[in-house]
Motif scaffolding. Structure first.
Motif, PDB file in Angstrom:
ATOM      1  N   ASN A   1      17.505 -87.710 -28.186  1.00 59.57           N
ATOM      2  CA  ASN A   1      17.529 -87.405 -29.624  1.00 59.57           C
ATOM      3  C   ASN A   1      16.224 -86.772 -30.108  1.00 59.57           C
ATOM      4  OD1 ASN A   1      16.758 -90.127 -28.830  1.00 59.57           O
ATOM      5  ND2 ASN A   1      16.319 -90.531 -30.962  1.00 59.57           N
TER       6      ASN A   1
ATOM      7  N   PRO B   1      16.197 -91.940 -34.047  1.00 61.17           N
ATOM      8  CA  PRO B   1      15.626 -90.920 -34.938  1.00 61.17           C
ATOM      9  C   PRO B   1      15.746 -89.517 -34.340  1.00 61.17           C
ATOM     10  CG  PRO B   1      13.885 -92.106 -33.798  1.00 61.17           C
ATOM     11  CD  PRO B   1      15.171 -92.813 -33.477  1.00 61.17           C
ATOM     12  N   ASN B   2      16.048 -88.544 -35.185  1.00 57.05           N
ATOM     13  CA  ASN B   2      16.225 -87.168 -34.715  1.00 57.05           C
ATOM     14  C   ASN B   2      14.991 -86.289 -34.932  1.00 57.05           C
ATOM     15  OD1 ASN B   2      18.961 -87.299 -33.773  1.00 57.05           O
ATOM     16  ND2 ASN B   2      19.569 -87.531 -35.912  1.00 57.05           N
ATOM     17  N   ASN B   3      13.985 -86.834 -35.613  1.00 56.39           N
ATOM     18  CA  ASN B   3      12.744 -86.083 -35.823  1.00 56.39           C
ATOM     19  C   ASN B   3      11.617 -87.062 -36.098  1.00 56.39           C
ATOM     20  OD1 ASN B   3      12.798 -86.641 -38.746  1.00 56.39           O
ATOM     21  ND2 ASN B   3      14.527 -85.207 -38.761  1.00 56.39           N
TER      22      ASN B   3
ATOM     23  N   VAL C   1       9.687 -87.388 -38.723  1.00 60.63           N
ATOM     24  CA  VAL C   1       9.723 -87.988 -40.063  1.00 60.63           C
ATOM     25  C   VAL C   1      10.613 -89.233 -40.070  1.00 60.63           C
ATOM     26  CG1 VAL C   1      10.466 -87.640 -42.455  1.00 60.63           C
ATOM     27  CG2 VAL C   1       9.205 -85.838 -41.262  1.00 60.63           C
ATOM     28  N   GLN C   2      11.722 -89.177 -39.361  1.00 59.82           N
ATOM     29  CA  GLN C   2      12.607 -90.341 -39.294  1.00 59.82           C
ATOM     30  C   GLN C   2      11.943 -91.510 -38.562  1.00 59.82           C
ATOM     31  OE1 GLN C   2      16.494 -89.252 -37.795  1.00 59.82           O
ATOM     32  NE2 GLN C   2      16.969 -88.000 -39.588  1.00 59.82           N
TER      33      GLN C   2
ATOM     34  N   ALA D   1      18.173 -97.804 -33.450  1.00 60.78           N
ATOM     35  CA  ALA D   1      18.151 -96.589 -34.258  1.00 60.78           C
ATOM     36  C   ALA D   1      17.744 -95.411 -33.384  1.00 60.78           C
ATOM     37  CB  ALA D   1      17.168 -96.740 -35.416  1.00 60.78           C
TER      38      ALA D   1
ATOM     39  N   GLN E   1       8.740 -92.121 -38.682  1.00 61.41           N
ATOM     40  CA  GLN E   1       7.833 -92.655 -39.717  1.00 61.41           C
ATOM     41  C   GLN E   1       8.595 -93.531 -40.715  1.00 61.41           C
ATOM     42  OE1 GLN E   1       6.102 -88.479 -40.456  1.00 61.41           O
ATOM     43  NE2 GLN E   1       4.398 -89.824 -40.986  1.00 61.41           N
ATOM     44  N   GLU E   2       9.747 -93.053 -41.139  1.00 63.10           N
ATOM     45  CA  GLU E   2      10.533 -93.788 -42.130  1.00 63.10           C
ATOM     46  C   GLU E   2      11.002 -95.134 -41.580  1.00 63.10           C
ATOM     47  OE1 GLU E   2      13.539 -90.924 -43.003  1.00 63.10           O
ATOM     48  OE2 GLU E   2      12.380 -89.968 -44.617  1.00 63.10           O
ATOM     49  N   LEU E   3      11.391 -95.164 -40.305  1.00 62.21           N
ATOM     50  CA  LEU E   3      11.830 -96.416 -39.682  1.00 62.21           C
ATOM     51  C   LEU E   3      10.691 -97.430 -39.618  1.00 62.21           C
ATOM     52  CD1 LEU E   3      14.014 -94.989 -36.770  1.00 62.21           C
ATOM     53  CD2 LEU E   3      14.838 -96.468 -38.619  1.00 62.21           C
TER      54      LEU E   3
END
Length: 280
Positions: free
Chosen positions: A65, A19-21, A23-24, A17, A26-28
Motif C-alpha cells: 500500500n 495507509p496509502n500515503n 499523510v495517512q 490499518a 501521520q493521521e493514524l
C-alpha cells in the motif's frame, strides 16, 4: 497475524490499518495519541514472531500500500513498503551497483532500514543517504546516514518510536552484466543453503563476534532438533522453522533450548535476531 508473517504464526490483531500515503500514516499516529491507543508498525513480517494471543491496539501495515519507487540518475527514492528485492531490480535496470548482496532479502525497505539488514558482506547502510520518518507524535523527521546510528542489525529506529516512510539511496554506476551475474550468484547461494521452502523469520540469532550462530548450533548437536512443529533447520542451523502448526510458544521453547545448550557447551549466549511482539 499468521497471515501477515513469514513464520505463519501469530494470534489476532484488534485492528489493522493500511495507509496509502505518508499523510495517512501521520493521521493514524495522531489518532492513536489522542485516544490513548497503542500502535505497532508492521512491514512485510519477515523478521517477526507474533505471540499466540496476538497484538492489542492498532497495527499499521506498511507494505504494498506504500511502495512507490523513483529513480533519478544514480539516486533511488523508495517508500517503506517497497520490497528490497524490487529496489535491487530497479537498480539493476539502471546499471546501478551497491545492492547486489541484499537483493535476495525478502523484506520491505522500511523493515530493512530499521534493522540495517544485510547479506554477503553488505548492509543497507552502504547505500542509504537519507531516511524520512514519522515520529511518535505524527511529525515528519528526516535523518541523514550518520544520524541513523546504523550498527549491526541496529538503527536509530530502535532508539525512538519512529516509523520509516521513505528511503533515499545513492548508488555507483556499474555494468549491467556484472551486477546481474552477482545477483544471480547470491540468489543461487541463498536458495541452495537456506530453508526457504519452510516458514521462518530468516536468521533466528545474531552473528556472535568471531563466529557463526549456525556453526555453534550445529557443533552443539542441535541440527534438526524439534519441539512439536518448531525445528532447527536441517538445511541451515541458523534458522528455526515452522514445520506446519508451530505456535509462538513452541518456537520460543526451542530457542531457549538452543541458547542454553550453546551457552553450556561454548560459553556463548546467542542473541535473538527475530523480533517478538504481541500480548504475553
Amino acid at each position: 497475524m499468521k497471515k501477515h508473517t513469514y513464520f505463519k504464526i501469530g494470534g489476532p490483531a484488534d485492528i489493522v490499518a493500511y495507509p496509502n500515503n505518508i499523510v495517512q500514516v501521520q493521521e493514524l499516529i495522531k489518532f492513536c495519541n489522542e485516544n490513548n491507543i497503542e500502535f505497532f508498525v508492521l512491514g512485510n513480517g519477515t523478521n517477526l514472531l507474533v505471540r499466540d494471543k496476538g497484538i492489542r491496539g492498532l497495527v499499521i501495515k506498511i507494505d504494498d500500500n506504500l511502495n512507490d519507487i523513483k529513480v533519478d540518475e544514480n539516486r533511488i527514492i523508495a517508500q517503506a513498503g517497497a520490497k528490497v528485492s524490487r529496489v535491487a531490480k530497479e537498480a539493476l535496470k539502471h546499471s546501478l551497483t551497491g545492492l547486489e548482496g541484499a537483493s535476495g532479502i525478502p523484506g520491505s525497505i522500511g523493515g530493512g532500514v530499521t534493522m540495517n539488514a544485510g547479506a554477503y558482506g553488505t548492509e543497507l547502510k552502504d547505500v542509504i543517504t537519507n531516511v524520512k520518518c514519522v515520529d511518535e507524535y505524527g511529525d515528519i523527521k528526516d535523518y541523514n546516514k550518520d544520524e541513523m546510528h546504523f550498527g549491526y542489525r541496529h538503527s536509530r529506529i530502535h532508539e525512538k518510536k519512529l516509523i520509516v516512510v521513505e528511503v533515499e539511496m545513492v548508488f555507483k554506476e556499474g555494468e549491467y552484466d556484472k551486477i546481474k551475474a552477482a545477483m544471480d550468484d547470491y540468489t543461487q547461494r541463498r536458495n541452495s543453503k537456506q530453508p526457504i521452502e519452510l516458514p521462518s523469520a530468516g536468521s533466528t540469532f545474531k552473528r556472535p563476534e568471531g563466529d557463526y550462530a549456525g556453526r555453534l548450533i550445529d557443533v552443539s548437536g542441535l541440527r534438526g532438533i524439534r519441539y512439536k512443529d518448531a525445528q532447527v533447520s536441517e538445511k541451515h542451523c541458523g534458522f528455526v522453522v515452522n514445520r506446519g502448526n508451530a505456535t509462538c510458544e513452541d518456537i520460543l521453547n526451542l530457542i531457549k533450548v538452543v541458547q542454553k545448550t550453546v551457552k553450556d557447551k561454548h560459553g556463548i549466549l546467542l542473541e535473538r535476531e527475530v523480533l517478538i511482539v504481541g500480548e504475553e
